[in-house]
Structures are given as C-alpha cells and as structure tokens.
Motif scaffolding. Sequence first.
Motif, PDB file in Angstrom:
ATOM      1  N   VAL A 137       7.481 -11.270   8.988  1.00 49.39           N
ATOM      2  CA  VAL A 137       7.646  -9.887   9.391  1.00 49.39           C
ATOM      3  C   VAL A 137       8.309  -9.135   8.236  1.00 49.39           C
ATOM      4  N   SER A 138       7.819  -7.934   7.994  1.00 46.50           N
ATOM      5  CA  SER A 138       8.369  -7.110   6.927  1.00 46.50           C
ATOM      6  C   SER A 138       8.667  -5.734   7.486  1.00 46.50           C
ATOM      7  N   TYR A 139       9.864  -5.263   7.246  1.00 48.27           N
ATOM      8  CA  TYR A 139      10.249  -3.910   7.629  1.00 48.27           C
ATOM      9  C   TYR A 139      10.659  -3.159   6.391  1.00 48.27           C
ATOM     10  N   GLN A 140      10.149  -1.950   6.256  1.00 48.09           N
ATOM     11  CA  GLN A 140      10.532  -1.095   5.157  1.00 48.09           C
ATOM     12  C   GLN A 140      11.313   0.073   5.726  1.00 48.09           C
ATOM     13  N   THR A 141      12.369   0.434   5.048  1.00 49.23           N
ATOM     14  CA  THR A 141      13.252   1.505   5.497  1.00 49.23           C
ATOM     15  C   THR A 141      12.974   2.742   4.661  1.00 49.23           C
ATOM     16  N   PHE A 142      12.813   3.874   5.335  1.00 47.08           N
ATOM     17  CA  PHE A 142      12.558   5.146   4.675  1.00 47.08           C
ATOM     18  C   PHE A 142      13.622   6.140   5.096  1.00 47.08           C
ATOM     19  N   SER A 143      13.951   7.064   4.196  1.00 47.85           N
ATOM     20  CA  SER A 143      14.917   8.105   4.505  1.00 47.85           C
ATOM     21  C   SER A 143      14.537   9.354   3.708  1.00 47.85           C
ATOM     22  N   THR A 144      15.044  10.500   4.134  1.00 50.52           N
ATOM     23  CA  THR A 144      14.765  11.717   3.384  1.00 50.52           C
ATOM     24  C   THR A 144      15.680  11.778   2.165  1.00 50.52           C
ATOM     25  N   GLN A 152      11.073   5.323   0.269  1.00 48.64           N
ATOM     26  CA  GLN A 152      11.471   3.992   0.701  1.00 48.64           C
ATOM     27  C   GLN A 152      12.837   3.675   0.095  1.00 48.64           C
ATOM     28  N   VAL A 153      13.771   3.250   0.929  1.00 56.18           N
ATOM     29  CA  VAL A 153      15.127   2.944   0.457  1.00 56.18           C
ATOM     30  C   VAL A 153      15.487   1.474   0.638  1.00 56.18           C
ATOM     31  N   GLY A 154      14.586   0.695   1.185  1.00 52.82           N
ATOM     32  CA  GLY A 154      14.858  -0.728   1.342  1.00 52.82           C
ATOM     33  C   GLY A 154      13.727  -1.432   2.046  1.00 52.82           C
ATOM     34  N   HIS A 155      13.775  -2.760   1.990  1.00 51.32           N
ATOM     35  CA  HIS A 155      12.815  -3.540   2.768  1.00 51.32           C
ATOM     36  C   HIS A 155      13.458  -4.869   3.142  1.00 51.32           C
ATOM     37  N   HIS A 156      12.953  -5.434   4.223  1.00 55.83           N
ATOM     38  CA  HIS A 156      13.499  -6.672   4.780  1.00 55.83           C
ATOM     39  C   HIS A 156      12.334  -7.572   5.158  1.00 55.83           C
ATOM     40  N   ASP A 157      12.343  -8.821   4.693  1.00 55.86           N
ATOM     41  CA  ASP A 157      11.312  -9.794   5.041  1.00 55.86           C
ATOM     42  C   ASP A 157      11.958 -10.960   5.774  1.00 55.86           C
ATOM     43  N   TYR A 158      11.303 -11.420   6.840  1.00 64.91           N
ATOM     44  CA  TYR A 158      11.830 -12.515   7.651  1.00 64.91           C
ATOM     45  C   TYR A 158      10.704 -13.463   8.031  1.00 64.91           C
ATOM     46  N   GLU A 159      11.072 -14.710   8.295  1.00 61.44           N
ATOM     47  CA  GLU A 159      10.155 -15.666   8.895  1.00 61.44           C
ATOM     48  C   GLU A 159      10.532 -15.781  10.362  1.00 61.44           C
ATOM     49  N   ILE A 160       9.540 -15.706  11.240  1.00 59.94           N
ATOM     50  CA  ILE A 160       9.787 -15.847  12.669  1.00 59.94           C
ATOM     51  C   ILE A 160       8.729 -16.778  13.247  1.00 59.94           C
TER      52      ILE A 160
END
Length: 181
Positions: A137-144, A152-160
């Motif tokens: 799973v990958s989540y990317q963080t966005f902000s103004t 894009q201000v960050g991203h997070h990758d995980y194994e589930i």
Amino acid sequence: SVSIEGDTALVGSRKYGANPVDSTSGAAFVYVRNGFTWSLQGTLNVENLPSQNIVIGQVDVSGDLAVVGAPNVASHPGGAAYVFRRTGSAWARESTLLPGSSYTAVSGFGSTVAIHGETIFAGFDWNTGSPSYLYYVSYQTFSTDGSGNWVQVGHHDYEIYNQVGGVDFDGQRFIVGVTPI
C-alpha cells in the motif's frame, strides 16, 4: 463511498448519467443540510466528459474542500484524485493529483482518499502476485503551498496482508481499514 462534516455530505456514485444502469461514469454529489432537510448542492464530475470510463473510489470532505478518488479514469490510466473547492454554494475543481513518477505503472491511485484541512492522503494498494497474500500500500500526502497549488509533501509505503478497504486522517494520524482476501 460517503463522507460527512457538519452540514455537508459527500456521496460517491460509481454509476451516473442518463442511463445509470449502462453508465461507466461516476460522480460525487454534495448535499447540504438546512434544519432537517438535505438538499443537493452540487455534482462533482471528475472529468468534463461524462461518457468516459470513470470509476469513483473513496470520497471525503473537509470544510469547503472535497477530494474524489478516481482509480480508473481514461485520461490518467494510473488513477487520480480530484480536489474541489466550494466558494459560497458553488463547487469547482481546483486540482488533479496524480501518483508519483515511481508509481506510474501501478493503477488504482485514488481508490482511497482522505482530507483534513488543507492536507490530503491519496493512495492505492497492489499485489505483485508472489506471494498472493502480500499486498503493498502506498499513500502520498499532498498539501497546498500557500499559492493555491497542491504539491506532494510525502509518501508512505507499507506491506500488508489484505487489500485496503478505506482510510481516514485526522491531521496527525491516519488509519487504514483492510478487506480480507
């Protein structure tokens, strides 16, 4: 998918159009409450061409901002998340968020989204097939950026070990629900 904050509710629909049974387009609908009555305030179309093959993923609303995930959209094969802003009672698309360049071969971005204030989480999960039970799973963080641009201000990758069912974000923490495979 549905979301509510205060007197504003957002309802995602996978089928929308003149003939919803045969439709391959989705949209999100904004409802506002006045007393005990809910009224349609706007329809958020993620593309200007309602005949495109668009599947709506998760939706979320925070104040005057809404995010609509579209994991399957013809103009962005990897998926997208669309940001809408309300001014008065009118909603307009403000930005299209796309997966980072390292994820362009993976489809499904926008299948899960969450918004809190001016921060958005948008993500997807995928399986390489080996082993069949392991998902990433990958989540990317966005902000103004202060100028109205979403970056894009960050991203997070995980194994589930399950597929992602949904996500929510409170400004500091996020929680991921999973669907058994």
